[in-house]
Design a protein around this motif. Structure first.
Motif, short mmCIF file in Angstrom:
data_model
loop_
_atom_site.label_atom_id
_atom_site.label_comp_id
_atom_site.label_asym_id
_atom_site.label_seq_id
_atom_site.Cartn_x
_atom_site.Cartn_y
_atom_site.Cartn_z
N TRP A 135 0.79 -1.23 0.00
CA TRP A 135 0.00 0.00 0.00
C TRP A 135 0.83 1.29 0.00
CZ3 TRP A 135 -3.93 2.20 -1.70
CH2 TRP A 135 -4.41 3.40 -1.16
N ARG A 139 0.07 4.24 -2.63
CA ARG A 139 -0.33 5.56 -2.13
C ARG A 139 0.64 6.64 -2.62
NH1 ARG A 139 -0.29 5.28 3.93
NH2 ARG A 139 1.95 5.29 3.54
N ASP A 155 -7.07 1.14 1.53
CA ASP A 155 -6.28 0.14 2.21
C ASP A 155 -6.80 -1.27 1.95
OD1 ASP A 155 -6.08 2.53 4.74
OD2 ASP A 155 -4.42 1.86 3.54
#
Length: 211
Positions: A135, A139, A155
């Motif tokens: 993640w 991101r 998430d």
């Protein structure tokens, strides 16, 4: 003699980008919120990169005028980061968690596109563990989801998600995160897993040749 001085510009937040985009495109804030999130993810809020990325979106038709400004979310999602941002992201690879760097390296070894479930199996993790590990890279804009819009990605990444690097330069840098022996081991592991999965012979042979 002319005096010179440095100008420091703070990174823009999503909440900064929303009114800016709404004003520029003459749209309601709610209509540009997903675009603001996408722009922020691709540029990390750097004002210079924001301008360059928006210009690229316009050139590619993701933002276009037909009497009113329109946003094409699918086209915008497929847009790569700019060369300058790719250079910046490359310089920040080592700021990512070590396990995230490892998954990025494996993704680079696999090829242009990689699924989360394959990365999980390659690294001996569950899909949920791999999602949490990957993640930070998603991101920060290193990886782009290929099967759904960024605005829908959070998430809760799942085994059906697939990704590609947002710039060829980033994939090349991720490939070099480990030494030659490590790269050979990665290719051998990929070939082994692909063979167990009944993958294409050409793909398996290609990885074995680099192992």
């Amino acid at each position: 003699r002319l005096e010179s001085s440095d100008i420091h510009l703070e990174a823009l937040r999503v909440e900064d980008l929303v009114p800016m985009l709404a004003d520029s495109l003459q749209l309601l804030p709610a209509e540009v919120e997903d675009l603001a999130k996408l722009v922020h993810a691709r540029t990390q809020g750097n004002p210079f990169f924001v301008r360059a990325f928006l210009s690229a979106l316009h050139q590619e038709g993701a933002i276009h005028w037909d009497g009113h400004w329109r946003i094409d979310p699918a086209l915008a999602q497929r847009a790569d980061v700019t060369d300058n941002l790719a250079t910046l992201l490359t310089s920040r690879f080592h700021a990512l968690p070590g396990d995230t760097q490892r998954l990025l390296h494996l993704a680079a070894c696999v090829g242009y596109r990689v699924s989360l479930d394959l990365l999980a199996e390659l690294d001996g993790r569950s899909a949920s563990e791999a999602a949490r590990t990957l993640w930070p890279a998603v991101r920060a804009g290193y990886l782009l989801p290929t099967n759904r819009l960024l605005g829908a990605v959070g998430d809760e990444l799942g085994p059906d998600d697939a990704f590609r690097f947002s710039h060829d330069r980033l994939r090349a840098a991720a490939y070099e995160l480990v030494d030659e022996d490590g790269r050979e081991q990665s290719h051998h592991r990929i070939a082994q897993v692909l063979q167990e999965r009944g993958g294409e012979v050409y793909a398996i042979a290609s990885h074995l040749n680099r192992a």
